[in-house]
Write a protein that holds these residues in place. Structure first.
Motif, PDB file in Angstrom:
ATOM      1  N   ILE A   1       0.811  -1.171  -0.115  1.00  0.00           N
ATOM      2  CA  ILE A   1       0.168   0.058  -0.068  1.00  0.00           C
ATOM      3  C   ILE A   1       0.919   1.299  -0.054  1.00  0.00           C
ATOM      4  O   ILE A   1       0.604   2.039  -0.912  1.00  0.00           O
ATOM      5  N   LEU A   2       1.752   1.121   0.887  1.00  0.00           N
ATOM      6  CA  LEU A   2       2.656   2.469   1.100  1.00  0.00           C
ATOM      7  C   LEU A   2       3.520   2.671  -0.173  1.00  0.00           C
ATOM      8  O   LEU A   2       4.006   3.697  -0.617  1.00  0.00           O
ATOM      9  N   ALA A   3       3.807   1.532  -1.027  1.00  0.00           N
ATOM     10  CA  ALA A   3       4.610   1.787  -2.115  1.00  0.00           C
ATOM     11  C   ALA A   3       3.961   2.123  -3.306  1.00  0.00           C
ATOM     12  O   ALA A   3       4.489   2.341  -4.245  1.00  0.00           O
TER      13      ALA A   3
ATOM     14  N   GLY B   1      -7.086  -0.560  11.555  1.00  0.00           N
ATOM     15  CA  GLY B   1      -6.553   0.292  12.488  1.00  0.00           C
ATOM     16  C   GLY B   1      -5.380   1.512  12.372  1.00  0.00           C
ATOM     17  O   GLY B   1      -5.465   2.444  12.995  1.00  0.00           O
ATOM     18  N   ASP B   2      -4.794   1.014  11.249  1.00  0.00           N
ATOM     19  CA  ASP B   2      -3.622   1.980  10.790  1.00  0.00           C
ATOM     20  C   ASP B   2      -4.192   3.030   9.926  1.00  0.00           C
ATOM     21  O   ASP B   2      -3.649   3.972   9.232  1.00  0.00           O
ATOM     22  N   ASP B   3      -5.630   2.768   9.526  1.00  0.00           N
ATOM     23  CA  ASP B   3      -6.366   3.907   8.663  1.00  0.00           C
ATOM     24  C   ASP B   3      -5.895   3.535   7.214  1.00  0.00           C
ATOM     25  O   ASP B   3      -6.070   4.595   6.270  1.00  0.00           O
ATOM     26  N   LEU B   4      -5.121   2.251   6.787  1.00  0.00           N
ATOM     27  CA  LEU B   4      -4.655   2.294   5.529  1.00  0.00           C
ATOM     28  C   LEU B   4      -5.877   1.562   4.716  1.00  0.00           C
ATOM     29  O   LEU B   4      -5.549   1.639   3.355  1.00  0.00           O
ATOM     30  N   ILE B   5      -6.917   1.088   5.125  1.00  0.00           N
ATOM     31  CA  ILE B   5      -8.067   0.399   4.391  1.00  0.00           C
ATOM     32  C   ILE B   5      -9.130   0.832   5.142  1.00  0.00           C
ATOM     33  O   ILE B   5      -9.021   1.015   5.996  1.00  0.00           O
ATOM     34  N   GLU B   6     -10.141   0.548   4.194  1.00  0.00           N
ATOM     35  CA  GLU B   6     -11.697   0.553   4.844  1.00  0.00           C
ATOM     36  C   GLU B   6     -12.345  -0.832   4.683  1.00  0.00           C
ATOM     37  O   GLU B   6     -12.105  -1.628   3.579  1.00  0.00           O
ATOM     38  N   ILE B   7     -13.031  -1.229   5.757  1.00  0.00           N
ATOM     39  CA  ILE B   7     -13.943  -2.606   5.791  1.00  0.00           C
ATOM     40  C   ILE B   7     -15.174  -2.299   5.908  1.00  0.00           C
ATOM     41  O   ILE B   7     -15.560  -1.686   6.823  1.00  0.00           O
ATOM     42  N   ALA B   8     -15.830  -2.395   4.810  1.00  0.00           N
ATOM     43  CA  ALA B   8     -17.434  -2.138   5.011  1.00  0.00           C
ATOM     44  C   ALA B   8     -18.146  -3.350   4.880  1.00  0.00           C
ATOM     45  O   ALA B   8     -17.985  -4.352   4.217  1.00  0.00           O
TER      46      ALA B   8
ATOM     47  N   VAL C   1      10.266   6.176  -3.836  1.00  0.00           N
ATOM     48  CA  VAL C   1       9.296   6.939  -3.313  1.00  0.00           C
ATOM     49  C   VAL C   1       9.270   6.415  -1.670  1.00  0.00           C
ATOM     50  O   VAL C   1       9.173   7.192  -0.917  1.00  0.00           O
ATOM     51  N   THR C   2       9.204   5.149  -1.492  1.00  0.00           N
ATOM     52  CA  THR C   2       8.957   4.319  -0.255  1.00  0.00           C
ATOM     53  C   THR C   2      10.276   4.918   0.577  1.00  0.00           C
ATOM     54  O   THR C   2      10.170   5.186   1.943  1.00  0.00           O
ATOM     55  N   GLY C   3      11.267   4.694   0.021  1.00  0.00           N
ATOM     56  CA  GLY C   3      12.689   4.998   0.705  1.00  0.00           C
ATOM     57  C   GLY C   3      12.630   6.525   1.150  1.00  0.00           C
ATOM     58  O   GLY C   3      13.117   6.911   2.545  1.00  0.00           O
TER      59      GLY C   3
ATOM     60  N   VAL D   1      -0.515   8.150   7.704  1.00  0.00           N
ATOM     61  CA  VAL D   1       0.662   7.573   6.825  1.00  0.00           C
ATOM     62  C   VAL D   1       0.057   7.119   5.691  1.00  0.00           C
ATOM     63  O   VAL D   1       0.955   7.280   4.578  1.00  0.00           O
ATOM     64  N   GLY D   2      -1.007   6.989   5.320  1.00  0.00           N
ATOM     65  CA  GLY D   2      -1.427   6.419   4.253  1.00  0.00           C
ATOM     66  C   GLY D   2      -1.644   7.526   3.143  1.00  0.00           C
ATOM     67  O   GLY D   2      -1.641   7.182   2.156  1.00  0.00           O
ATOM     68  N   MET D   3      -1.821   8.714   3.471  1.00  0.00           N
ATOM     69  CA  MET D   3      -1.798   9.910   2.579  1.00  0.00           C
ATOM     70  C   MET D   3      -0.532  10.004   1.634  1.00  0.00           C
ATOM     71  O   MET D   3      -0.517  10.627   0.552  1.00  0.00           O
ATOM     72  N   VAL D   4       0.606   9.518   2.094  1.00  0.00           N
ATOM     73  CA  VAL D   4       1.876   9.688   1.426  1.00  0.00           C
ATOM     74  C   VAL D   4       1.954   8.801   0.121  1.00  0.00           C
ATOM     75  O   VAL D   4       2.373   8.958  -0.968  1.00  0.00           O
ATOM     76  N   THR D   5       0.782   7.812   0.101  1.00  0.00           N
ATOM     77  CA  THR D   5       0.756   7.096  -1.142  1.00  0.00           C
ATOM     78  C   THR D   5       0.460   8.013  -2.305  1.00  0.00           C
ATOM     79  O   THR D   5       0.713   7.614  -3.577  1.00  0.00           O
ATOM     80  N   VAL D   6      -0.363   8.967  -2.367  1.00  0.00           N
ATOM     81  CA  VAL D   6      -0.563   9.900  -3.342  1.00  0.00           C
ATOM     82  C   VAL D   6       0.531  10.607  -3.910  1.00  0.00           C
ATOM     83  O   VAL D   6       0.509  11.075  -5.334  1.00  0.00           O
ATOM     84  N   MET D   7       1.488  10.671  -3.139  1.00  0.00           N
ATOM     85  CA  MET D   7       2.934  11.513  -3.662  1.00  0.00           C
ATOM     86  C   MET D   7       3.457  10.707  -4.669  1.00  0.00           C
ATOM     87  O   MET D   7       4.360  11.305  -5.530  1.00  0.00           O
TER      88      MET D   7
END
Length: 228
Positions: free
Chosen positions: A16-18, A52-59, A120-122, A155-161
């Motif tokens: 996800i972060l990559a 819990g990390d707010d990286l995914i949503e479960i509905a 970008v991850t580094g 933390v998940g917001m940086v994936t857009v970068m």
């Protein structure tokens, strides 16, 4: 050998972060259990940790997907971060020592190196290390804790970068300006630069999200026209 839930969590988090799993990507439990060679249980545990990390949503009835951030969420997040981190950076100016300044310079050079390979991850990891090292010189521990908690939640917001690698080059130039202000022991300037730095990141993230939405809308329109 089947992977444990913690190992599955770490691998999915890395993807996800990559940017390997884009916002909106569906995470199907059965497919993941087949991929990792395990039962559904450790996969579900890993997904709950990612939620819990707010990286995914479960509905209910829809399952899990990689978190999609709204522009207003990003604006609010970076407004909060800009003010907290600006305050901590300014407060650090009177306390940062020469050894820490030298370490900050090394981190900036390392960020240049990873950007040359488009890692970008580094860059993201080194960027956090840079700012946390600055904050470590701040005498206000509660402020440091607040920043850490807010950062972890976003933390998940940086994936857009990953959509705007040129932003990361500008970001490192801004790091250099912050470092120069710290070397000069100019807390007011360091605070202002850190605040502006974070607000610019937020603006770029919002722009990236809006471009993504426009791109998706154009694709949907093209697909609709192409239908017989």
């Amino acid at each position: 050998m089947a992977l444990r839930s913690s190992e599955i969590y770490q691998e999915l988090r890395r993807r996800i972060l990559a940017g390997e799993l884009a916002p909106g990507h569906r995470l199907v439990v059965r497919r993941l259990s087949e991929e990792f060679g395990c039962s559904d249980i450790p996969v579900r545990e890993a997904l709950r940790s990612l939620e819990g990390d707010d990286l995914i949503e479960i509905a209910p009835y829809r399952g899990a997907q990689v978190r999609i951030y709204r522009p207003d969420e990003v604006r609010e997040a970076y407004l909060i971060r800009a003010n907290l981190e600006g305050a901590a950076t300014g407060a650090a100016a009177d306390f940062v020592d020469d050894e820490t300044l030298a370490q900050l310079e090394q981190l900036i050079e390392q960020m240049d190196d990873v950007l040359s390979t488009e890692d970008v991850t580094g860059f993201s990891a080194l960027n956090r290390e840079f700012h946390e090292l600055v904050f470590s010189a701040c005498p206000y521990r509660r402020l440091q804790d607040l920043i850490s908690n807010v950062w972890d939640g976003h933390v998940g917001m940086v994936t857009v970068m990953r959509l705007h690698p040129e932003r990361l080059h500008r970001s490192n130039e801004e790091h250099r300006a912050i470092l120069a202000a710290l070397r000069a022991r100019d807390g007011e300037l360091a605070s202002r630069l850190a605040c502006q730095h974070k607000l610019r990141v937020g603006d770029d993230l919002v722009a990236a999200l809006m471009e993504d939405d426009e791109r998706a809308a154009r694709t949907a329109t093209t697909d609709a026209v192409a239908l017989p």
